[in-house]
Design a protein around this motif. Structure first.
Motif, PDB file in Angstrom:
ATOM      1  N   ASN A  17       0.845  -1.181   0.000  1.00  0.00           N
ATOM      2  CA  ASN A  17       0.000   0.000   0.000  1.00  0.00           C
ATOM      3  C   ASN A  17       0.889   1.243   0.000  1.00  0.00           C
ATOM      4  OD1 ASN A  17      -1.812   2.079   0.822  1.00  0.00           O
ATOM      5  ND2 ASN A  17      -3.095   0.536   1.804  1.00  0.00           N
ATOM      6  N   GLU A  18       0.371   2.357  -0.483  1.00  0.00           N
ATOM      7  CA  GLU A  18       1.120   3.616  -0.452  1.00  0.00           C
ATOM      8  C   GLU A  18       1.195   4.180   0.961  1.00  0.00           C
ATOM      9  OE1 GLU A  18      -0.520   6.395  -3.227  1.00  0.00           O
ATOM     10  OE2 GLU A  18       0.231   5.293  -4.946  1.00  0.00           O
ATOM     11  N   ASN A  19       0.327   3.714   1.867  1.00  0.00           N
ATOM     12  CA  ASN A  19       0.295   4.210   3.240  1.00  0.00           C
ATOM     13  C   ASN A  19       0.838   3.171   4.208  1.00  0.00           C
ATOM     14  OD1 ASN A  19      -0.932   6.697   2.539  1.00  0.00           O
ATOM     15  ND2 ASN A  19      -2.902   5.679   2.441  1.00  0.00           N
ATOM     16  N   GLN A  20       1.294   3.660   5.358  1.00  0.00           N
ATOM     17  CA  GLN A  20       1.760   2.794   6.426  1.00  0.00           C
ATOM     18  C   GLN A  20       1.198   3.320   7.738  1.00  0.00           C
ATOM     19  OE1 GLN A  20       6.046   2.475   6.741  1.00  0.00           O
ATOM     20  NE2 GLN A  20       5.938   1.146   8.537  1.00  0.00           N
ATOM     21  N   THR A  21       0.687   2.427   8.574  1.00  0.00           N
ATOM     22  CA  THR A  21       0.161   2.817   9.874  1.00  0.00           C
ATOM     23  C   THR A  21       1.260   2.648  10.918  1.00  0.00           C
ATOM     24  OG1 THR A  21      -2.070   2.170   9.230  1.00  0.00           O
ATOM     25  CG2 THR A  21      -1.633   2.384  11.587  1.00  0.00           C
ATOM     26  N   LEU A  22       1.502   3.716  11.669  1.00  0.00           N
ATOM     27  CA  LEU A  22       2.582   3.762  12.653  1.00  0.00           C
ATOM     28  C   LEU A  22       2.012   4.049  14.035  1.00  0.00           C
ATOM     29  CD1 LEU A  22       4.828   6.106  10.498  1.00  0.00           C
ATOM     30  CD2 LEU A  22       4.958   3.615  10.619  1.00  0.00           C
ATOM     31  N   LEU A  23       2.646   3.497  15.060  1.00  0.00           N
ATOM     32  CA  LEU A  23       2.235   3.748  16.440  1.00  0.00           C
ATOM     33  C   LEU A  23       3.027   4.936  16.969  1.00  0.00           C
ATOM     34  CD1 LEU A  23       0.648   3.035  18.969  1.00  0.00           C
ATOM     35  CD2 LEU A  23       2.466   1.422  19.554  1.00  0.00           C
ATOM     36  N   LEU A  24       2.342   6.038  17.238  1.00  0.00           N
ATOM     37  CA  LEU A  24       2.945   7.272  17.722  1.00  0.00           C
ATOM     38  C   LEU A  24       2.722   7.394  19.224  1.00  0.00           C
ATOM     39  CD1 LEU A  24       4.172  10.130  17.190  1.00  0.00           C
ATOM     40  CD2 LEU A  24       1.825  10.893  16.751  1.00  0.00           C
ATOM     41  N   THR A  25       3.804   7.534  19.982  1.00  0.00           N
ATOM     42  CA  THR A  25       3.709   7.747  21.430  1.00  0.00           C
ATOM     43  C   THR A  25       4.596   8.920  21.818  1.00  0.00           C
ATOM     44  OG1 THR A  25       5.517   6.180  21.886  1.00  0.00           O
ATOM     45  CG2 THR A  25       3.255   5.305  21.941  1.00  0.00           C
ATOM     46  N   ALA A  26       4.290   9.509  22.970  1.00  0.00           N
ATOM     47  CA  ALA A  26       5.111  10.599  23.497  1.00  0.00           C
ATOM     48  C   ALA A  26       5.320  10.350  24.983  1.00  0.00           C
ATOM     49  CB  ALA A  26       4.435  11.947  23.274  1.00  0.00           C
ATOM     50  N   SER A  27       6.523  10.703  25.454  1.00  0.00           N
ATOM     51  CA  SER A  27       6.821  10.556  26.878  1.00  0.00           C
ATOM     52  C   SER A  27       7.706  11.714  27.327  1.00  0.00           C
ATOM     53  CB  SER A  27       7.518   9.220  27.155  1.00  0.00           C
ATOM     54  OG  SER A  27       8.774   9.165  26.506  1.00  0.00           O
ATOM     55  N   TYR A  28       7.668  11.965  28.628  1.00  0.00           N
ATOM     56  CA  TYR A  28       8.524  12.991  29.220  1.00  0.00           C
ATOM     57  C   TYR A  28       9.123  12.403  30.493  1.00  0.00           C
ATOM     58  CZ  TYR A  28      10.151  17.464  31.024  1.00  0.00           C
ATOM     59  OH  TYR A  28      10.931  18.490  31.494  1.00  0.00           O
ATOM     60  N   GLN A  29      10.429  12.324  30.511  1.00  0.00           N
ATOM     61  CA  GLN A  29      11.179  11.760  31.638  1.00  0.00           C
ATOM     62  C   GLN A  29      10.659  10.379  32.004  1.00  0.00           C
ATOM     63  OE1 GLN A  29      10.948  14.893  34.596  1.00  0.00           O
ATOM     64  NE2 GLN A  29      12.566  16.056  33.579  1.00  0.00           N
ATOM     65  N   GLY A  30      10.378   9.577  30.968  1.00  0.00           N
ATOM     66  CA  GLY A  30       9.960   8.199  31.160  1.00  0.00           C
ATOM     67  C   GLY A  30       8.475   7.983  31.391  1.00  0.00           C
TER      68      GLY A  30
END
Length: 140
Positions: A17-30
């Motif tokens: 596929n032209e698209n890819q699904t990615l898992l996006l996460t964010a953290s601060y100091q663990g």
């Protein structure tokens, strides 16, 4: 098996596929945090709140991710684009024509499946083992 079937086996345009699904996460100091993020490559720009699954258009260029949250330094991540295995099939079976098409469309490439943004840091993620690097951001 016909010659046409054999030569199309490796074509990413057909198999991917032209698209890819990615898992996006964010953290601060663990610790996990919710953050507003922008993902960008030469094929487009997407906005999402982390954590989330985000669908982006594949490209042979890197994916730049910037996340913001009030009261925290920005988190910056660059995801390296790597050639997908199906691209090699194009070269072997298709004589390179399919590879050129897949290269221009971006379908012959993949990003790492996970985008772990660390607020206050600049991170590079790569599908190759042992290729993640982190640099502390300086705030002025």
């Amino acid at each position: 098996m016909t010659l046409a079937a054999i030569t199309s086996v490796g074509c990413s345009t057909i198999t991917q596929n032209e698209n890819q699904t990615l898992l996006l996460t964010a953290s601060y100091q663990g610790n996990p945090v919710d953050a507003e993020c922008r993902l960008k490559n030469d094929k487009g720009e997407w906005y999402s709140e982390a954590p989330a699954s985000v669908s982006v258009r594949k490209s042979n260029e890197g994916l730049e991710v910037t996340c913001k949250k009030e009261g925290m330094p920005d988190g910056i991540l660059k995801a390296i684009s790597r050639v997908a295995g199906s691209m090699y099939g194009n070269i072997v079976f298709g004589g390179g024509i399919g590879a050129m098409i897949d290269h221009s469309k971006g379908v012959g490439y993949d990003y790492p499946d996970q985008l772990p943004v660390k607020m206050g840091e600049s991170v590079v993620v790569d599908k190759k083992p042992n290729k993640q690097t982190t640099a502390q951001q300086t705030t002025h």
